[in-house]
Motif scaffolding. Structure first.
Motif, short mmCIF file in Angstrom:
data_model
loop_
_atom_site.label_atom_id
_atom_site.label_comp_id
_atom_site.label_asym_id
_atom_site.label_seq_id
_atom_site.Cartn_x
_atom_site.Cartn_y
_atom_site.Cartn_z
N LEU A 487 1.38 -1.01 0.21
CA LEU A 487 0.14 -0.11 0.31
C LEU A 487 0.95 1.38 0.18
CD1 LEU A 487 -2.15 -0.44 2.86
CD2 LEU A 487 -2.97 -1.33 0.54
N THR A 488 0.71 2.01 -0.86
CA THR A 488 1.40 3.17 -0.82
C THR A 488 0.90 4.04 0.96
OG1 THR A 488 -0.88 5.00 -1.47
CG2 THR A 488 0.94 3.10 -3.38
N GLY A 489 1.78 5.06 1.11
CA GLY A 489 1.35 6.01 2.30
C GLY A 489 0.41 6.61 2.18
N ALA A 490 -0.63 6.81 1.13
CA ALA A 490 -1.78 7.93 0.70
C ALA A 490 -2.48 6.87 0.95
CB ALA A 490 -1.45 8.30 -0.86
N GLN A 491 -2.84 5.60 0.54
CA GLN A 491 -3.06 4.80 0.85
C GLN A 491 -3.60 4.26 2.23
OE1 GLN A 491 -2.30 1.90 -2.22
NE2 GLN A 491 -3.66 2.39 -3.73
N LEU A 492 -2.65 4.41 2.53
CA LEU A 492 -2.50 4.22 4.58
C LEU A 492 -3.66 5.26 5.01
CD1 LEU A 492 0.55 2.93 5.86
CD2 LEU A 492 -1.69 1.98 5.80
N ILE A 493 -2.85 6.03 4.58
CA ILE A 493 -3.75 7.37 5.18
C ILE A 493 -5.23 7.56 4.76
CG2 ILE A 493 -4.56 9.82 4.96
CD1 ILE A 493 -1.28 9.92 4.49
N THR A 494 -5.68 7.79 3.38
CA THR A 494 -6.79 7.00 2.96
C THR A 494 -7.94 5.65 4.03
OG1 THR A 494 -6.70 7.51 0.87
CG2 THR A 494 -8.46 6.40 1.19
N THR A 495 -6.87 4.52 4.34
CA THR A 495 -7.57 3.76 5.04
C THR A 495 -8.24 4.40 6.71
OG1 THR A 495 -6.19 2.18 4.03
CG2 THR A 495 -7.15 1.29 6.05
N LEU A 496 -6.51 5.06 7.34
CA LEU A 496 -7.77 5.79 8.74
C LEU A 496 -8.75 6.50 8.53
CD1 LEU A 496 -3.92 6.72 10.32
CD2 LEU A 496 -5.15 4.66 10.37
N GLN A 497 -8.70 7.46 6.93
CA GLN A 497 -9.94 8.66 6.74
C GLN A 497 -10.86 7.55 6.53
OE1 GLN A 497 -8.09 10.38 3.71
NE2 GLN A 497 -7.02 12.14 4.98
N GLN A 498 -11.32 6.33 5.81
CA GLN A 498 -12.18 5.83 6.03
C GLN A 498 -13.00 4.88 6.87
OE1 GLN A 498 -11.53 2.81 2.88
NE2 GLN A 498 -12.04 4.77 1.27
N VAL A 566 -10.20 1.41 -0.46
CA VAL A 566 -9.33 1.35 -1.26
C VAL A 566 -8.22 0.53 -0.78
CG1 VAL A 566 -8.11 2.23 1.25
CG2 VAL A 566 -7.03 2.94 -0.98
N LEU A 567 -8.96 -0.70 0.46
CA LEU A 567 -7.51 -1.98 0.75
C LEU A 567 -7.73 -2.45 -0.17
CD1 LEU A 567 -8.19 -2.00 4.51
CD2 LEU A 567 -6.48 -0.96 3.11
N LYS A 568 -8.87 -2.51 -1.20
CA LYS A 568 -8.81 -3.84 -2.48
C LYS A 568 -7.88 -3.12 -3.82
CE LYS A 568 -12.93 -2.95 -3.23
NZ LYS A 568 -14.66 -2.91 -3.69
N GLU A 569 -7.63 -2.18 -3.11
CA GLU A 569 -6.26 -1.64 -4.59
C GLU A 569 -4.47 -2.02 -4.02
OE1 GLU A 569 -7.65 2.57 -3.99
OE2 GLU A 569 -8.88 3.29 -4.81
N HIS A 570 -4.64 -2.82 -3.36
CA HIS A 570 -3.19 -3.48 -2.97
C HIS A 570 -2.18 -3.97 -4.02
CE1 HIS A 570 -6.06 -6.92 -2.39
NE2 HIS A 570 -5.02 -7.22 -2.52
N LYS A 571 -1.08 -4.17 -4.11
CA LYS A 571 -0.72 -4.54 -5.03
C LYS A 571 0.50 -6.18 -4.16
CE LYS A 571 -0.61 -0.72 -8.19
NZ LYS A 571 0.11 -0.14 -8.78
N ASN A 572 0.89 -6.85 -5.36
CA ASN A 572 1.78 -7.73 -4.68
C ASN A 572 1.38 -8.40 -3.52
OD1 ASN A 572 3.87 -6.50 -7.41
ND2 ASN A 572 4.21 -5.14 -5.59
N LYS A 573 0.68 -9.34 -3.19
CA LYS A 573 -0.19 -10.27 -2.32
C LYS A 573 1.10 -11.37 -2.33
CE LYS A 573 -3.85 -13.40 -4.35
NZ LYS A 573 -4.56 -13.91 -4.35
N LEU A 574 1.29 -11.44 -0.73
CA LEU A 574 1.70 -13.22 -0.31
C LEU A 574 0.91 -13.32 1.16
CD1 LEU A 574 5.43 -13.43 0.47
CD2 LEU A 574 3.58 -14.93 1.97
N VAL A 575 -0.24 -14.74 0.69
CA VAL A 575 -0.88 -15.10 1.39
C VAL A 575 0.36 -15.80 2.40
CG1 VAL A 575 -2.42 -16.34 1.76
CG2 VAL A 575 -2.68 -15.03 -0.42
N GLY A 576 -0.53 -15.60 3.51
CA GLY A 576 0.31 -16.49 4.77
C GLY A 576 -0.61 -17.95 6.20
N SER A 577 -0.12 -17.83 6.79
CA SER A 577 -1.58 -18.92 7.70
C SER A 577 -2.51 -18.38 7.88
CB SER A 577 -0.85 -19.13 9.32
OG SER A 577 0.57 -19.89 8.69
N SER A 578 -3.37 -18.36 8.97
CA SER A 578 -4.55 -17.88 8.88
C SER A 578 -4.84 -17.25 10.20
CB SER A 578 -5.49 -19.55 9.48
OG SER A 578 -5.76 -19.85 10.73
N ASP A 579 -5.21 -15.64 10.96
CA ASP A 579 -5.51 -15.88 11.33
C ASP A 579 -5.41 -16.16 13.00
OD1 ASP A 579 -7.85 -16.08 11.75
OD2 ASP A 579 -8.45 -13.80 11.41
N LEU A 580 -6.01 -16.89 12.91
CA LEU A 580 -6.27 -17.99 14.36
C LEU A 580 -4.60 -19.06 14.81
CD1 LEU A 580 -7.80 -19.45 16.20
CD2 LEU A 580 -8.58 -20.88 15.53
#
Length: 609
Positions: A487-498, A566-580
């Motif tokens: 995420l870009t810094g701008a997208q991070l700030i937008t995330t907080l605003q949303q 805005v989080l749907k605009e992410h790039k370069n995903k890497l999938v890990g384990s489950s949150d649990l």
């Protein structure tokens, strides 16, 4: 028993009064069309007026065992304006006893629910895909329920199985010789339609009838359901406007001669006080409540006589004026089976309608000073025995309860930053920080994904600080996969605003953040302006809008859940384990019997109020 249950379902479907409704294509299995059920019969009694008892509750979320910690508390408002905390409430064993006692002396009694009966459930139900909760609701003699957003947690196909029965498609039957029979009550989903055909995927309404007394129920979930559930499970479905849908089916019921109508609506409001017995009609009807339910109630047709609501986990029994200016009852019974609502609907046999001026409603506490219902206790014991090999395994140790405080209408600062939220975000960051695991620099956690606190001392006397797998599961029952994304810094700030604007303007969704990510939330301002942009920092350095950051979060958030488009605009995903898995691994790595984990300190979000 199984044969009799199947026969009852066949009878119910044969009695359907609604027009035949096709299924949502290949999305769901065939579900019963129409909506009528005959309760009782034989004679019409005496007198023009009949008092019908409507018992209702909402947002049970599979809480069969008594909820613990803050999840099992209520606030009581005293006559002098002070408040007191009522500890140890809820649990289906006690809810059953209270409902059964409440029905005594009421020959005309109907029990209804406003959605989220299942989903985000503790392990004793969630491990078995909520079959135990449906069994419990059948034993409770629930007559009807609307769907809520959590009924879609495992998708439309699984909801069809919950309604109709059958063994789980991948895990099979959970007990040898026992087949899941499905819900004996209809789930209503009037505003959940097939995008191609426009037809509801489940019954839109239901008619309860006894001795000529007929009351129609219309069930809807919130229009925004698609924004708060996994997109994969609801492909091909559309969630329509609540008011338009209720008004449409009220006309259908009127044409069928059903003039007494109750809307079961999985959407709610926020009373000005968190006390369950607060008078939200002071100084006038509906003056003490806000939120989406207010506008909905003001626009739902006067043909509807009462609204049973949910979703916000708040308690209220208000009157809000309908479009004709006439007060109308609007209720909600908090969550987790801590309360039930008892509403008296006075039915006029001559007009076949409810006498609105005679409607009375109140919430009642599900105390644990009554005998638990034996059939519910047996059901819980049965499933606990099946779950025991998994649920009892120790995964960590805590030195004190780690709480998950909920928003408080009296103090908007409460529930913003949560000790348990900080712990979970730190666990997610640690799991996804290694370069080969995603290289995450910070983590974000949605507050709605944290279902229960970690309680040191249980109400049953247990208090050794051991965290079992079952307790960890109850905190994070969704088992969402973790992602690391750009995420870009701008997208991070937008995330907080949303968090505090757009879809979340009226009901903020404050993300829980990992250590060393800080910012200021100014509650004296409104909307996106509440986020002080210059205060947003990572490891003490201001966020650069043009820079790219690696962020860990669950798949619900990466899909734009909870209004974070805005989080749907992410790039370069890497999938890990489950949150649990991430959560339990963190507990194991950072605690032991001799060095238990302490509640994390607050201070990541600076609050101005």
């Amino acid at each position: 028993m199984a044969t009799r249950q199947k026969k009852n379902k066949a009878v119910r479907r044969a009695l359907a009064v609604g027009a035949g409704l096709a299924t949502a294509g290949a999305l769901v299995a065939a579900l019963p069309a129409g909506a009528s059920d005959t309760k009782g019969g034989g004679g019409y009694g005496h007198g023009r007026y009949v008092d019908v008892q409507l018992l209702s509750f909402n947002d049970l979320h599979g809480n069969l065992e008594p909820p613990t910690g803050s999840a099992g508390r209520l606030t009581h408002l005293n006559e002098d304006g002070t408040t007191k905390t009522i500890e140890g409430v809820g649990g289906v064993e006690y809810l059953a006893t209270h409902l059964r006692q409440a029905r005594q002396g009421h020959p005309y009694s109907v029990t209804a629910a406003a959605g989220d009966m299942i989903g985000a459930s503790p392990l004793v139900s969630g491990l078995f895909h909520d079959e135990p909760t449906i069994e419990a609701l059948n034993k409770l003699k629930l007559d009807v329920s609307s769907v809520g957003n959590h009924e879609f947690d495992e998708g439309a196909r699984e909801l069809a199985r919950i309604q109709n029965g059958g063994c789980h498609p991948t895990e099979g039957c959970f007990e040898e010789g026992r087949t899941f029979e499905g819900a004996d009550f209809p789930y209503l989903a009037a505003n959940v339609t097939d995008e191609k055909t426009g037809r509801p995927m489940l019954d839109p309404y239901f008619v309860w009838e006894k001795d000529g007394v007929r009351i129609g129920f219309i069930g809807v979930t919130l229009e925004g359901t698609a924004n708060i559930v996994s997109a994969e499970g609801i492909k091909g479905l559309k969630f329509g406007d609540e008011v338009e849908t209720i008004n449409k089916y009220a006309k259908v019921l009127e044409r069928k001669g059903v003039k007494s109508i109750v809307a079961l609506l999985h959407e709610g409001g926020a009373p000005a006080s968190g006390a369950y017995n607060y008078d939200c009609d002071s100084p006038g009807p509906g003056d003490g409540i806000s939120g989406p339910i207010v506008d909905i109630a003001k626009n739902v047709t006067p043909q509807v006589d009462a609204l049973v609501t949910g979703h916000t986990h708040q308690a209220y029994a208000c009157t809000i004026k309908d479009p004709a200016g006439k007060p109308r009852t609007v209720t909600s019974a908090a969550s987790f089976g801590k309360l039930y609502t008892d509403t008296t609907l006075t039915y006029d046999r001559r007009s076949k309608d409810i006498v609105r001026t005679a409607v009375a409603s109140a919430n009642h506490v599900v105390t644990r000073d009554v005998d638990p219902a034996d059939d519910m206790s047996d059901l819980i014991k049965r499933y606990k025995a099946l779950a025991a090999p998994i649920s009892g395994r120790p995964v960590g140790h805590i030195s004190a309860s780690i709480d998950n405080p909920q928003p408080d209408p009296k103090d908007p600062a409460i529930g913003i930053e949560r000790p348990l939220g900080n712990l979970i975000a730190d666990a997610q960051l640690e799991a996804m920080a290694p370069a080969d695991k995603g290289g995450a620099q910070l983590a974000l956690m949605n507050p709605g994904g944290i279902r229960m606190p970690l309680t040191y001392a249980q109400s049953n006397g247990e208090g050794d600080g051991v965290v079992t797998y079952g307790e960890a599961y109850n905190v994070q029952p969704f088992t969402n996969m973790m992602w690391a994304v750009d995420l870009t810094g701008a997208q991070l700030i937008t995330t907080l605003q949303q968090q505090v604007s757009g879809a979340n303007l009226g009901s903020p969704k404050i993300l829980q953040v990992s250590k060393n990510f800080t910012y200021t939330l100014d509650l004296t301002k409104t909307g996106a302006d509440r986020i002080v942009v210059d205060s947003v920092r990572l490891n003490g350095e201001a966020i650069d809008p043009a820079k790219t950051y690696r962020v860990a979060m669950n798949e619900f958030l990466t899909g734009g859940g909870d209004g974070f488009a805005v989080l749907k605009e992410h790039k370069n995903k890497l999938v890990g384990s489950s949150d649990l898995d991430v959560f339990t691994a963190y507990l194991g790595a950072h605690s032991s019997a001799s060095a238990p984990l302490a509640p994390p300190a607050l201070g990541r979000i600076t609050i101005v109020k």
